[in-house]
Write a protein that holds these residues in place. Sequence first.
Motif, PDB file in Angstrom:
ATOM      1  N   UNK A 118       0.830  -1.206   0.000  1.00 40.81           N
ATOM      2  CA  UNK A 118       0.000   0.000   0.000  1.00 40.81           C
ATOM      3  C   UNK A 118       0.865   1.257   0.000  1.00 40.81           C
ATOM      4  N   UNK A 119       1.954   1.229   0.766  1.00 41.77           N
ATOM      5  CA  UNK A 119       2.874   2.370   0.783  1.00 41.77           C
ATOM      6  C   UNK A 119       3.509   2.568  -0.593  1.00 41.77           C
ATOM      7  N   UNK A 120       3.948   1.469  -1.198  1.00 42.58           N
ATOM      8  CA  UNK A 120       4.587   1.555  -2.502  1.00 42.58           C
ATOM      9  C   UNK A 120       3.621   2.064  -3.569  1.00 42.58           C
ATOM     10  N   UNK A 121       2.353   1.680  -3.457  1.00 40.76           N
ATOM     11  CA  UNK A 121       1.363   2.030  -4.481  1.00 40.76           C
ATOM     12  C   UNK A 121       0.638   3.332  -4.192  1.00 40.76           C
ATOM     13  N   UNK A 122       0.901   3.962  -3.063  1.00 40.73           N
ATOM     14  CA  UNK A 122       0.081   5.101  -2.631  1.00 40.73           C
ATOM     15  C   UNK A 122       0.055   6.225  -3.665  1.00 40.73           C
ATOM     16  N   UNK A 123       1.215   6.661  -4.125  1.00 38.14           N
ATOM     17  CA  UNK A 123       1.252   7.768  -5.080  1.00 38.14           C
ATOM     18  C   UNK A 123       0.656   7.340  -6.425  1.00 38.14           C
ATOM     19  N   UNK A 124       1.031   6.163  -6.909  1.00 35.57           N
ATOM     20  CA  UNK A 124       0.484   5.681  -8.181  1.00 35.57           C
ATOM     21  C   UNK A 124      -1.019   5.459  -8.080  1.00 35.57           C
ATOM     22  N   UNK A 125      -1.491   4.993  -6.933  1.00 35.66           N
ATOM     23  CA  UNK A 125      -2.928   4.800  -6.726  1.00 35.66           C
ATOM     24  C   UNK A 125      -3.669   6.125  -6.872  1.00 35.66           C
ATOM     25  N   UNK A 126      -3.107   7.186  -6.320  1.00 40.40           N
ATOM     26  CA  UNK A 126      -3.735   8.501  -6.434  1.00 40.40           C
ATOM     27  C   UNK A 126      -3.786   8.956  -7.890  1.00 40.40           C
ATOM     28  N   UNK A 127      -2.707   8.721  -8.634  1.00 43.11           N
ATOM     29  CA  UNK A 127      -2.696   9.102 -10.041  1.00 43.11           C
ATOM     30  C   UNK A 127      -3.701   8.272 -10.850  1.00 43.11           C
ATOM     31  N   UNK A 128      -3.801   6.979 -10.569  1.00 42.36           N
ATOM     32  CA  UNK A 128      -4.769   6.128 -11.262  1.00 42.36           C
ATOM     33  C   UNK A 128      -6.193   6.617 -10.997  1.00 42.36           C
ATOM     34  N   UNK A 129      -6.469   6.997  -9.756  1.00 41.12           N
ATOM     35  CA  UNK A 129      -7.799   7.506  -9.419  1.00 41.12           C
ATOM     36  C   UNK A 129      -8.124   8.763 -10.213  1.00 41.12           C
ATOM     37  N   UNK A 130      -7.218   9.702 -10.241  1.00 40.36           N
ATOM     38  CA  UNK A 130      -7.458  10.961 -10.937  1.00 40.36           C
ATOM     39  C   UNK A 130      -7.515  10.756 -12.444  1.00 40.36           C
ATOM     40  N   UNK A 131      -6.671   9.869 -12.963  1.00 34.31           N
ATOM     41  CA  UNK A 131      -6.674   9.604 -14.401  1.00 34.31           C
ATOM     42  C   UNK A 131      -7.970   8.913 -14.829  1.00 34.31           C
ATOM     43  N   UNK A 132      -8.426   7.931 -14.045  1.00 29.50           N
ATOM     44  CA  UNK A 132      -9.677   7.256 -14.354  1.00 29.50           C
ATOM     45  C   UNK A 132     -10.852   8.218 -14.268  1.00 29.50           C
ATOM     46  N   UNK A 133     -10.855   9.058 -13.256  1.00 31.34           N
ATOM     47  CA  UNK A 133     -11.937  10.044 -13.098  1.00 31.34           C
ATOM     48  C   UNK A 133     -12.032  10.962 -14.305  1.00 31.34           C
ATOM     49  N   UNK A 134     -10.900  11.494 -14.743  1.00 28.81           N
ATOM     50  CA  UNK A 134     -10.900  12.399 -15.890  1.00 28.81           C
ATOM     51  C   UNK A 134     -11.358  11.697 -17.159  1.00 28.81           C
ATOM     52  N   UNK A 135     -10.869  10.475 -17.375  1.00 28.64           N
ATOM     53  CA  UNK A 135     -11.231   9.733 -18.578  1.00 28.64           C
ATOM     54  C   UNK A 135     -12.717   9.372 -18.579  1.00 28.64           C
ATOM     55  N   UNK A 136     -13.238   8.962 -17.438  1.00 30.37           N
ATOM     56  CA  UNK A 136     -14.667   8.634 -17.340  1.00 30.37           C
ATOM     57  C   UNK A 136     -15.517   9.884 -17.602  1.00 30.37           C
ATOM     58  N   UNK A 137     -15.149  10.988 -17.000  1.00 26.90           N
ATOM     59  CA  UNK A 137     -15.931  12.225 -17.157  1.00 26.90           C
ATOM     60  C   UNK A 137     -15.930  12.703 -18.603  1.00 26.90           C
ATOM     61  N   UNK A 138     -14.795  12.553 -19.307  1.00 24.37           N
ATOM     62  CA  UNK A 138     -14.736  12.993 -20.702  1.00 24.37           C
ATOM     63  C   UNK A 138     -15.522  12.063 -21.619  1.00 24.37           C
ATOM     64  N   UNK A 139     -15.346  10.756 -21.471  1.00 18.84           N
ATOM     65  CA  UNK A 139     -16.024   9.801 -22.352  1.00 18.84           C
ATOM     66  C   UNK A 139     -17.515   9.699 -22.065  1.00 18.84           C
ATOM     67  N   UNK A 140     -17.925  10.148 -20.900  1.00 20.62           N
ATOM     68  CA  UNK A 140     -19.354  10.090 -20.569  1.00 20.62           C
ATOM     69  C   UNK A 140     -20.181  10.960 -21.508  1.00 20.62           C
ATOM     70  N   UNK A 141     -19.561  11.995 -22.065  1.00 24.15           N
ATOM     71  CA  UNK A 141     -20.268  12.891 -22.980  1.00 24.15           C
ATOM     72  C   UNK A 141     -20.108  12.486 -24.444  1.00 24.15           C
ATOM     73  N   UNK A 142     -19.504  11.335 -24.696  1.00 24.18           N
ATOM     74  CA  UNK A 142     -19.268  10.890 -26.067  1.00 24.18           C
ATOM     75  C   UNK A 142     -20.555  10.415 -26.731  1.00 24.18           C
ATOM     76  N   UNK A 143     -20.538  10.390 -28.066  1.00 17.37           N
ATOM     77  CA  UNK A 143     -21.738  10.010 -28.828  1.00 17.37           C
ATOM     78  C   UNK A 143     -22.120   8.551 -28.604  1.00 17.37           C
ATOM     79  N   UNK A 144     -21.116   7.666 -28.505  1.00 16.10           N
ATOM     80  CA  UNK A 144     -21.444   6.244 -28.353  1.00 16.10           C
ATOM     81  C   UNK A 144     -22.107   5.953 -27.008  1.00 16.10           C
ATOM     82  N   UNK A 145     -21.790   6.749 -25.987  1.00 16.26           N
ATOM     83  CA  UNK A 145     -22.454   6.587 -24.703  1.00 16.26           C
ATOM     84  C   UNK A 145     -23.891   7.085 -24.788  1.00 16.26           C
TER      85      UNK A 145
END
Length: 307
Positions: free
Chosen positions: A179-206
Amino acid sequence: MGRYVLRRLLQMIPVFIGATLLIFLMVNVLGDPVAGLCGERTCDRATSAQLKKEFGLDRPVWQQYLTYMGNVFTGDFGTAFNGQPVTELMATAFPVTVRLTIVAILFEVVIGITLGVITGLRRGRPVDTGVLLGTLVVISVPTFVTGLLLQLLLGVEWGWIRPSVSAAAGFGELLVPGLVLASVSLAYVTRLTRTSIAENRRSDYVRTAVAKGLPHRRVVTRHLLRNSLIPVVTFIGADIGFLMGGAIVTERIFNIHGVGYQLYQGILRQNTQTVVGFVTVLVLVFLVTNLLVDLLYAVLDPRIRYA
């Protein structure tokens, strides 16, 4: 697909040679490896010459590199200055770090992607704001502070875990270090997934999937999530190599004798064979994971085809 994989494998050869050559030159140019064998005292000329001849350090650097690469392809990574083959050090260090990396990646995938999906679907709500603030704090705090704090609280004060990991280093003991080793990368994965989900949610295929009347869960998992995971998979694939090579701080805090520990000892003692051997394997890990990530793109997005 087969032609693409073959082309990528051929491209990996010059990359592998260039990366290992760069590391070999950097390690051999910086400092005198023989000086580390004599401790605090300076080696006399006779002893220094004998040691250089014994380890092949008296030859030109390019000859040392060619000899080293020829031995690598036969599975011989050289001998450490203590007389122990580097492959034996790898046999004890890499399984520990691989287990630690697996635990860290699982934390990134399970917690990071889950939080990213939740916040991406609820952008602007209190849960989104709270998770963003939490990830910002995790990114801002250095890893050694997080590790020492958890070690103090969970290991010393509360006694929930052992302050240091045993030699066996089972998966249960590696949960907190992972958990210590992954802490910083985990935070980046969370923010990256959030941004990608929010952008693709407005896509035509959705919008089309929603207009068809598909269930919300199917729209998210089959359409929105698969396309949104492409940048996340790219990050995680590259992060595997970074976690294995960058676990020096975490392994030092929890007394884990893995790859980071061996690299630290090799650099400290100027043991060129150990450092170059371990970094060579890490280069291979980077190359293989990048290839697997590229192949995984076609699984996540059916529109991607490889010639």
